[in-house]
Structure formats: structure tokens, C-alpha cells
Design a protein around this motif. Sequence first.
Motif, PDB file in Angstrom:
ATOM      1  N   GLY A  91     -16.528 -16.626 118.646  1.00  0.00           N
ATOM      2  CA  GLY A  91     -15.192 -17.048 118.269  1.00  0.00           C
ATOM      3  C   GLY A  91     -15.072 -17.505 116.831  1.00  0.00           C
ATOM      4  N   LEU A  92     -13.863 -17.351 116.298  1.00  0.00           N
ATOM      5  CA  LEU A  92     -13.508 -17.874 114.982  1.00  0.00           C
ATOM      6  C   LEU A  92     -12.334 -18.810 115.166  1.00  0.00           C
ATOM      7  N   GLY A  93     -12.474 -20.043 114.674  1.00  0.00           N
ATOM      8  CA  GLY A  93     -11.477 -21.074 114.933  1.00  0.00           C
ATOM      9  C   GLY A  93     -10.169 -20.897 114.202  1.00  0.00           C
ATOM     10  N   ALA A  94     -10.194 -20.221 113.052  1.00  0.00           N
ATOM     11  CA  ALA A  94      -8.967 -19.992 112.278  1.00  0.00           C
ATOM     12  C   ALA A  94      -9.259 -19.002 111.162  1.00  0.00           C
ATOM     13  N   MET A  95      -8.227 -18.362 110.690  1.00  0.00           N
ATOM     14  CA  MET A  95      -8.350 -17.450 109.574  1.00  0.00           C
ATOM     15  C   MET A  95      -8.684 -18.229 108.300  1.00  0.00           C
ATOM     16  N   PRO A  96      -9.690 -17.823 107.538  1.00  0.00           N
ATOM     17  CA  PRO A  96      -9.980 -18.500 106.276  1.00  0.00           C
ATOM     18  C   PRO A  96      -8.726 -18.577 105.403  1.00  0.00           C
ATOM     19  N   GLY A  97      -8.498 -19.737 104.831  1.00  0.00           N
ATOM     20  CA  GLY A  97      -7.291 -19.980 104.051  1.00  0.00           C
ATOM     21  C   GLY A  97      -6.242 -20.736 104.834  1.00  0.00           C
ATOM     22  N   PHE A  98      -6.234 -20.555 106.141  1.00  0.00           N
ATOM     23  CA  PHE A  98      -5.341 -21.290 107.044  1.00  0.00           C
ATOM     24  C   PHE A  98      -3.893 -21.252 106.553  1.00  0.00           C
ATOM     25  N   ASN A  99      -3.438 -20.035 106.219  1.00  0.00           N
ATOM     26  CA  ASN A  99      -2.053 -19.885 105.792  1.00  0.00           C
ATOM     27  C   ASN A  99      -1.565 -18.484 106.125  1.00  0.00           C
ATOM     28  N   ALA A 100      -0.257 -18.269 105.973  1.00  0.00           N
ATOM     29  CA  ALA A 100       0.369 -17.011 106.376  1.00  0.00           C
ATOM     30  C   ALA A 100       0.722 -16.126 105.184  1.00  0.00           C
ATOM     31  N   ARG A 101       0.000 -16.288 104.086  1.00  0.00           N
ATOM     32  CA  ARG A 101       0.261 -15.435 102.929  1.00  0.00           C
ATOM     33  C   ARG A 101      -0.266 -14.018 103.171  1.00  0.00           C
ATOM     34  N   THR A 102       0.437 -13.047 102.637  1.00  0.00           N
ATOM     35  CA  THR A 102       0.065 -11.647 102.847  1.00  0.00           C
ATOM     36  C   THR A 102      -1.353 -11.368 102.362  1.00  0.00           C
ATOM     37  N   GLU A 103      -1.717 -11.916 101.206  1.00  0.00           N
ATOM     38  CA  GLU A 103      -3.057 -11.648 100.665  1.00  0.00           C
ATOM     39  C   GLU A 103      -4.151 -12.254 101.545  1.00  0.00           C
ATOM     40  N   THR A 104      -3.856 -13.402 102.152  1.00  0.00           N
ATOM     41  CA  THR A 104      -4.827 -14.029 103.055  1.00  0.00           C
ATOM     42  C   THR A 104      -5.030 -13.173 104.299  1.00  0.00           C
ATOM     43  N   ILE A 105      -3.945 -12.655 104.841  1.00  0.00           N
ATOM     44  CA  ILE A 105      -4.005 -11.815 106.041  1.00  0.00           C
ATOM     45  C   ILE A 105      -4.766 -10.526 105.743  1.00  0.00           C
ATOM     46  N   GLU A 106      -4.447  -9.898 104.636  1.00  0.00           N
ATOM     47  CA  GLU A 106      -5.102  -8.627 104.285  1.00  0.00           C
ATOM     48  C   GLU A 106      -6.599  -8.815 104.074  1.00  0.00           C
ATOM     49  N   LYS A 107      -6.987  -9.915 103.441  1.00  0.00           N
ATOM     50  CA  LYS A 107      -8.412 -10.173 103.230  1.00  0.00           C
ATOM     51  C   LYS A 107      -9.115 -10.435 104.556  1.00  0.00           C
ATOM     52  N   PHE A 108      -8.459 -11.191 105.436  1.00  0.00           N
ATOM     53  CA  PHE A 108      -9.051 -11.443 106.751  1.00  0.00           C
ATOM     54  C   PHE A 108      -9.324 -10.127 107.483  1.00  0.00           C
ATOM     55  N   ILE A 109      -8.354  -9.255 107.521  1.00  0.00           N
ATOM     56  CA  ILE A 109      -8.517  -7.972 108.220  1.00  0.00           C
ATOM     57  C   ILE A 109      -9.635  -7.158 107.589  1.00  0.00           C
ATOM     58  N   SER A 110      -9.641  -7.083 106.270  1.00  0.00           N
ATOM     59  CA  SER A 110     -10.659  -6.313 105.561  1.00  0.00           C
ATOM     60  C   SER A 110     -12.061  -6.859 105.806  1.00  0.00           C
ATOM     61  N   ASP A 111     -12.186  -8.185 105.820  1.00  0.00           N
ATOM     62  CA  ASP A 111     -13.501  -8.816 105.981  1.00  0.00           C
ATOM     63  C   ASP A 111     -14.004  -8.780 107.416  1.00  0.00           C
ATOM     64  N   PHE A 112     -13.091  -8.962 108.380  1.00  0.00           N
ATOM     65  CA  PHE A 112     -13.548  -9.210 109.747  1.00  0.00           C
ATOM     66  C   PHE A 112     -13.494  -7.999 110.675  1.00  0.00           C
ATOM     67  N   LYS A 113     -12.820  -6.953 110.281  1.00  0.00           N
ATOM     68  CA  LYS A 113     -12.858  -5.757 111.121  1.00  0.00           C
ATOM     69  C   LYS A 113     -14.287  -5.205 111.234  1.00  0.00           C
ATOM     70  N   PRO A 114     -15.043  -5.117 110.133  1.00  0.00           N
ATOM     71  CA  PRO A 114     -16.453  -4.686 110.266  1.00  0.00           C
ATOM     72  C   PRO A 114     -17.284  -5.647 111.112  1.00  0.00           C
ATOM     73  N   VAL A 115     -16.960  -6.954 111.059  1.00  0.00           N
ATOM     74  CA  VAL A 115     -17.673  -7.940 111.881  1.00  0.00           C
ATOM     75  C   VAL A 115     -17.455  -7.633 113.359  1.00  0.00           C
ATOM     76  N   ALA A 116     -16.190  -7.403 113.738  1.00  0.00           N
ATOM     77  CA  ALA A 116     -15.877  -7.101 115.140  1.00  0.00           C
ATOM     78  C   ALA A 116     -16.601  -5.836 115.595  1.00  0.00           C
ATOM     79  N   GLU A 117     -16.662  -4.841 114.729  1.00  0.00           N
ATOM     80  CA  GLU A 117     -17.302  -3.574 115.097  1.00  0.00           C
ATOM     81  C   GLU A 117     -18.810  -3.737 115.270  1.00  0.00           C
TER      82      GLU A 117
END
Length: 253
Positions: A91-117
Motif C-alpha cells: 500500500g501507498l498512504g498518499a500520492m507524493p505531494g499530497f495535492n491535486a495539481r495536474t503536474e503532481t498527478i501526472e508524475k505519480f502516474i508516470s512513477d508508479f505505473k511501472p511499480v504496479a507492473e
Amino acid sequence: MDRKIGAQYYTIRNFCTQLSDFDASCKRISDIGYKTVQLSGIGDFDKDSVKEILDKYNLKCVCTHRPAQNYLERLDDEIAYHKTIGCEVCGLGAMPGFNARTETIEKFISDFKPVAEKLKENGLIFAYHNHAFEFEKIEGKYVFDIITEGMDCDNFRYILDVYWLSYAGINPAEFIRARKGKIACVHFKDLKIKDNKPCFAEVGSGNIDWDDVIGACDEAQVGCALVEQDECDGDPFDSLKISYDFLSGKGFV
């Protein structure tokens, strides 16, 4: 849903900073009656020591919250940690940055999709825990849904938090029902109003409709339920017992 109610250790994080305290806390959790746990907010203990202590008190870890950097920089170690303690849900307790900015969301997806795979390749599940900020909207769409669509991975699951859903104005039971098969765990914590403000409460002592939530968890095939209380008015172990006793009356063990 598995009717074994678990204890989320973030509730007792201040009692788990040293290994000896973690041992004593595990005993107290077991004495309350809990058989399953989520490890979150504990000290950075050796995986073998954690496994030994859990086994000592017949506790099964069903989920973790681990630091984001561990997944990004030491993923092989995290895989070994989870396999050693016998825990399938990473589990991950929260998205790094803890905010709803577009750049934060895009970085989370880019960083963590390979982790999930990679976790999937190793027989493990990646699961994300929500707070309230994921229910801000960007161009009419919840951040939560933007994250889900961006991850686009069958190994991306949810650790849904009933309190934070309610806090954000979301009906938790309806939200859970709509995500059948995608929910690894649900955090059971109640919401009460005190001095005109929402605050945390023991399960069954606040305003959440638990019969509806529990029924929704059953229908959505939720993996497990975990009691969490971020802040307690008194001893957090007492709060965990109050929640355990309430849920025992609802058929949990």
C-alpha cells in the motif's frame, strides 16, 4: 468480504517507534482480539524481526503503507519485505505531494505505473489509499478517477477510507459498490461532529451508516476491513477495542 477485522497500526504509530515497543503493541492488539493487521507508521524494522513478532502473537499482516521512495528507489527490497512478512497488498498512504495539481498527478502516474507492473510480476498487489484531496475536480472530473484512468493497470487497487470519503461529501457505501473487484481493503473509521467540526471517532460512535457500508463491502467483494483512527481522545488501544467490540456485534471476528 472476509469478516476478520484488522487493526491499522497508524492508529498506534507512537507506540511502534522501537522494536521492543512494536512487540508490546502487537501483544496488546492480539489481546484485544484482532487477528489481522495493517503495518503503517511503524519504525524501519528488519523484515525478519517483523515476521518473528507477528508470528509470536498469531497476527497476519494483510496490507502495508510503505514510503513512496521505498517503492521508487528500493523496489526489490520492498518485494522481499512483503514476501517475508507474508503480505500481498503493498500500500501507498498518499500520492507524493499530497495535492491535486495536474503536474503532481501526472508524475505519480508516470512513477508508479511501472511499480504496479513489477509488483504484479512478483505476485503482489499495489494499492492506493485516498484522503479527501482526490475528490477535488479538474475540468469536472474527480482526481481519483483521473488517477485510476491514468494508471490503466489491473494491478492498481484501492484502499478506500470511509472517513475521508464521507468528509469529501461522497456516500461511502455507494462509492464502494461502484468499484466491485477493485478494492483491496477498506479503512473503517467513523466521523463525528464536535464543536461544529468533523473529527475522527471510534467505529459505531459517529454518523456513518455502518450497516450500509458493511453491506456494500460484502457486495463489492472487498478483501478486508481495517480499523483506523488518526487521532484518539484517549488511549488509542482503548479506541481500537471500542471499534472491535462494535464490529464483533456486526459479525466480525
